[in-house]
Design an enzyme around this catalytic site. Sequence first.
Site, short mmCIF file in Angstrom:
data_model
loop_
_atom_site.label_atom_id
_atom_site.label_comp_id
_atom_site.label_asym_id
_atom_site.label_seq_id
_atom_site.Cartn_x
_atom_site.Cartn_y
_atom_site.Cartn_z
N MET A 156 -27.81 66.76 10.95
CA MET A 156 -27.89 67.74 9.86
C MET A 156 -28.57 69.03 10.30
SD MET A 156 -29.02 65.05 6.86
CE MET A 156 -30.11 64.11 7.91
N ASP A 180 -19.49 56.51 0.72
CA ASP A 180 -19.97 57.88 0.92
C ASP A 180 -18.90 58.77 1.54
OD1 ASP A 180 -22.42 57.55 -0.16
OD2 ASP A 180 -23.51 57.40 1.73
N LYS A 200 -21.57 62.91 -1.02
CA LYS A 200 -22.36 64.13 -1.14
C LYS A 200 -21.96 65.03 0.01
CE LYS A 200 -26.20 61.16 -2.17
NZ LYS A 200 -26.69 60.18 -1.25
N1 SAH Z 1 -26.34 57.45 8.42
C1 SAH Z 1 -25.62 58.40 9.23
C2 SAH Z 1 -26.23 59.79 9.18
C3 SAH Z 1 -26.10 60.46 7.83
S1 SAH Z 1 -26.78 62.06 7.81
C4 SAH Z 1 -25.55 57.89 10.67
O1 SAH Z 1 -26.21 56.90 11.01
O2 SAH Z 1 -24.84 58.47 11.47
C5 SAH Z 1 -25.36 63.06 8.04
C6 SAH Z 1 -25.35 63.69 9.43
O3 SAH Z 1 -24.91 62.74 10.39
C7 SAH Z 1 -24.40 64.85 9.59
O4 SAH Z 1 -24.96 66.06 9.12
C8 SAH Z 1 -24.22 64.89 11.09
O5 SAH Z 1 -25.33 65.49 11.72
C9 SAH Z 1 -24.25 63.41 11.43
N2 SAH Z 1 -22.89 62.84 11.56
C10 SAH Z 1 -22.35 61.86 10.83
N3 SAH Z 1 -21.11 61.55 11.26
C11 SAH Z 1 -20.86 62.36 12.32
C12 SAH Z 1 -19.78 62.53 13.22
N4 SAH Z 1 -18.65 61.80 13.12
N5 SAH Z 1 -19.88 63.47 14.20
C13 SAH Z 1 -21.01 64.20 14.33
N6 SAH Z 1 -22.06 64.09 13.51
C14 SAH Z 1 -22.00 63.19 12.52
#
Ligand code: SAH
Length: 255
Positions: free
Chosen positions: A172, A36, A58
């Site tokens: 998000m 991803d 995405k």
């Molecule tokens: N499965 C992922 C979440 C995916 S949804 C998890 O467990 O973290 C995508 C959202 O995750 C983004 O919009 C943001 O809000 C958050 N996100 C993912 N990586 C991030 C990072 N390095 N720093 C801050 N927010 C992050």
Amino acid sequence: MKPGMVSIVGAGPGDPELITIKAMRRIQDADIIMYDRLVNEELLSYAKPGARRIYCGKSPGCHSMPQDKIEQLLVQYGAEGYRVVRLKGGDPFVFGRGGEEALAVAEAGIPYEVIPGITSAIGAAASAGIPLTHRGLAASLAIVTGSRCHEQNAPVRWDELARGVDTIAVYMGVSQLGFIREQLLLHGKSAATPVALLENGTTARQRIITGTLDNIDKLAVAMKVTNPALIIIGEVVKVREQLLHLQNDVKSQIV
Ligand code: SAH
């Protein structure tokens, strides 16, 4: 033909070192890696020579590979006998659609496993010096999506969250910050509640912006906060300041 194995794997929050040993082993053994957008691409360098890498990324509002196509490929490669790693940012079962993918491969009778990862709220909060629970300040934590603010089906209960949860971690949610702020204030959260925005948490590009529920939407605009970013709402954000003060005397890892 003997079916392969689909491993639905959490890559961790951004810093490539924050991956589990088990996940790393699956990457090293994989024939095919479907990854991803939020996966740190450095992790792909551990794949064996000749492994296929398929980008399924995405970005918000724009799907490079539709979800049903991803699920179809997982089933197809699994049935063809390949060791497939489905590599996802953070944890696959936290806003990662890992559950849908597990259901798709399970329905097709393909062997599969789920390997957890450090979800971004846990990772980013750690590197920002924000304990998500803290004795005396927070005894509960909610993990919430900001992307369903205007959905009729399963809307987030901001009213209940405002009253019933100490720390709220919103994924998000940056584009909905104004709405989220308004809802929490409307349902009784104090305007003085501390809020942190964690952008690109755990990576070298990490930015941490702190304010209060009163001003955080304006700060986000002024500081041009972009994705990926998390919103952490709650008194625990104050602990960061305490740690930073102490850090003046003792050098530690908080940036
Ligand atoms: N499965 C992922 C979440 C995916 S949804 C998890 O467990 O973290 C995508 C959202 O995750 C983004 O919009 C943001 O809000 C958050 N996100 C993912 N990586 C991030 C990072 N390095 N720093 C801050 N927010 C992050």
